[in-house]
Scaffold this motif. Structure first.
Motif, PDB file in Angstrom:
ATOM      1  N   GLU A  37       0.808  -1.208   0.000  1.00  7.35           N
ATOM      2  CA  GLU A  37       0.000   0.000   0.000  1.00  7.35           C
ATOM      3  C   GLU A  37       0.848   1.268   0.000  1.00  7.35           C
ATOM      4  O   GLU A  37       0.423   2.317  -0.496  1.00  7.35           O
ATOM      5  N   GLN A  40       2.013   1.577  -3.643  1.00  6.72           N
ATOM      6  CA  GLN A  40       0.833   1.910  -4.439  1.00  6.72           C
ATOM      7  C   GLN A  40       0.432   3.363  -4.232  1.00  6.72           C
ATOM      8  O   GLN A  40       0.180   4.098  -5.200  1.00  6.72           O
ATOM      9  N   GLY A  41       0.392   3.777  -2.980  1.00  5.20           N
ATOM     10  CA  GLY A  41       0.003   5.151  -2.690  1.00  5.20           C
ATOM     11  C   GLY A  41       0.955   6.170  -3.290  1.00  5.20           C
ATOM     12  O   GLY A  41       0.532   7.175  -3.848  1.00  5.20           O
ATOM     13  N   TYR A  51      -3.345   1.849 -11.719  1.00  8.97           N
ATOM     14  CA  TYR A  51      -3.530   0.936 -10.589  1.00  8.97           C
ATOM     15  C   TYR A  51      -3.484  -0.520 -11.005  1.00  8.97           C
ATOM     16  O   TYR A  51      -2.818  -1.348 -10.370  1.00  8.97           O
ATOM     17  N   VAL A 121     -10.077   0.375   1.908  1.00  7.32           N
ATOM     18  CA  VAL A 121     -11.150   0.081   0.959  1.00  7.32           C
ATOM     19  C   VAL A 121     -11.871  -1.188   1.391  1.00  7.32           C
ATOM     20  O   VAL A 121     -11.234  -2.209   1.667  1.00  7.32           O
ATOM     21  N   VAL A 130     -14.901   3.495   1.348  1.00  6.16           N
ATOM     22  CA  VAL A 130     -13.596   3.818   1.916  1.00  6.16           C
ATOM     23  C   VAL A 130     -13.818   4.309   3.345  1.00  6.16           C
ATOM     24  O   VAL A 130     -14.569   5.260   3.562  1.00  6.16           O
ATOM     25  N   LYS A 151     -14.013   0.109  -7.611  1.00  7.74           N
ATOM     26  CA  LYS A 151     -12.758  -0.112  -6.893  1.00  7.74           C
ATOM     27  C   LYS A 151     -11.708   0.926  -7.241  1.00  7.74           C
ATOM     28  O   LYS A 151     -10.972   1.403  -6.371  1.00  7.74           O
ATOM     29  N   GLU A 155      -9.848   3.318  -4.537  1.00 10.17           N
ATOM     30  CA  GLU A 155      -8.401   3.348  -4.318  1.00 10.17           C
ATOM     31  C   GLU A 155      -7.865   4.772  -4.442  1.00 10.17           C
ATOM     32  O   GLU A 155      -6.986   5.187  -3.677  1.00 10.17           O
ATOM     33  N   LYS A 158      -8.834   6.627  -1.286  1.00 11.44           N
ATOM     34  CA  LYS A 158      -8.000   6.151  -0.173  1.00 11.44           C
ATOM     35  C   LYS A 158      -6.633   6.823  -0.199  1.00 11.44           C
ATOM     36  O   LYS A 158      -6.165   7.357   0.816  1.00 11.44           O
ATOM     37  N   ASN A 159      -5.996   6.817  -1.353  1.00  8.33           N
ATOM     38  CA  ASN A 159      -4.659   7.395  -1.461  1.00  8.33           C
ATOM     39  C   ASN A 159      -4.665   8.896  -1.224  1.00  8.33           C
ATOM     40  O   ASN A 159      -3.766   9.436  -0.567  1.00  8.33           O
TER      41      ASN A 159
END
Length: 201
Positions: A37, A40-41, A51, A121, A130, A151, A155, A158-159
């Motif tokens: 994560e 990814q972030g 993504y 998520v 989220v 999704k 995401e 979330k980020n």
């Protein structure tokens, strides 16, 4: 080399799956051990990769034993992965190398922000949400759940919350604690701040 999806990737980002795998090897080597994560972030916040391509590339470098993942979900570079990462400085364009450096800086900054700004998520019956929270002194001072249409959007939210949650919270708190206007008052509720008119005898 197969072309990656480009949705969510800014101009100058990575659109080649092989380059994305090389970038991941470089990130794990320089910033590892590092969790999924966190990478990814950082990459999505920088808009370096899509993504779905990130997820595919990470699975592929693990399958090729270029990285290993421990029981806590932290990725570490292997000797084979180090060889791949070392080619990054020589075989890839300058813009890609600069992107990799920015991503490393994003990861280091991300770790600090993620320690207090948390977002997860959740999926239930095909519906996504989220859950965002901010921790202070070991307990949550803010918690909010947002419904999301899919999704990918979840995401992204979330980020962005992890990156900007500390800025969002005071603005939201300020908006909710402002004195209400006449239009904000619920119908039929008396305004006790004003004196009632006296009836004439």
């Amino acid at each position: 080399m197969a072309e990656a999806f480009t949705a969510g990737v800014r101009p100058g980002g990575l659109t080649d799956d092989t380059q994305i795998r090389m970038l991941l090897c470089y990130l794990v080597k320089v910033a590892g051990p590092v969790k999924r994560e966190t990478m990814q972030g950082a990459l999505l916040q920088e808009q370096l990769v899509n993504y779905f391509e990130f997820a595919d590339a990470l699975a592929e470098v693990e399958k090729q034993q270029l990285v290993t993942v421990d029981e806590d979900g932290r990725y570490t570079i292997t000797r084979r992965g180090t060889t791949v990462a070392d080619t990054l400085a020589y075989d890839l364009p300058r813009t890609v190398r600069e992107s990799a450096i920015r991503a490393v800086m994003q990861i280091r900054s991300w770790r600090h922000r993620a320690a207090s700004n948390r977002a997860v998520v959740q999926e239930k019956d095909g519906q996504f949400s989220v859950v965002c929270s901010i921790a202070d002194m070991g307990s949550d001072v803010f918690r909010m759940e947002l419904a999301m249409p899919d999704k990918l959007t979840a995401e992204m939210i979330k980020n962005n919350f992890i990156a900007h949650g500390s800025d969002i919270f005071p603005k939201l708190l300020n908006a909710l604690t402002q004195p209400g206007s006449e239009d904000d008052r619920s119908p039929g509720r008396a305004d006790v701040s004003k004196p009632f008119p006296l009836c004439s005898p």
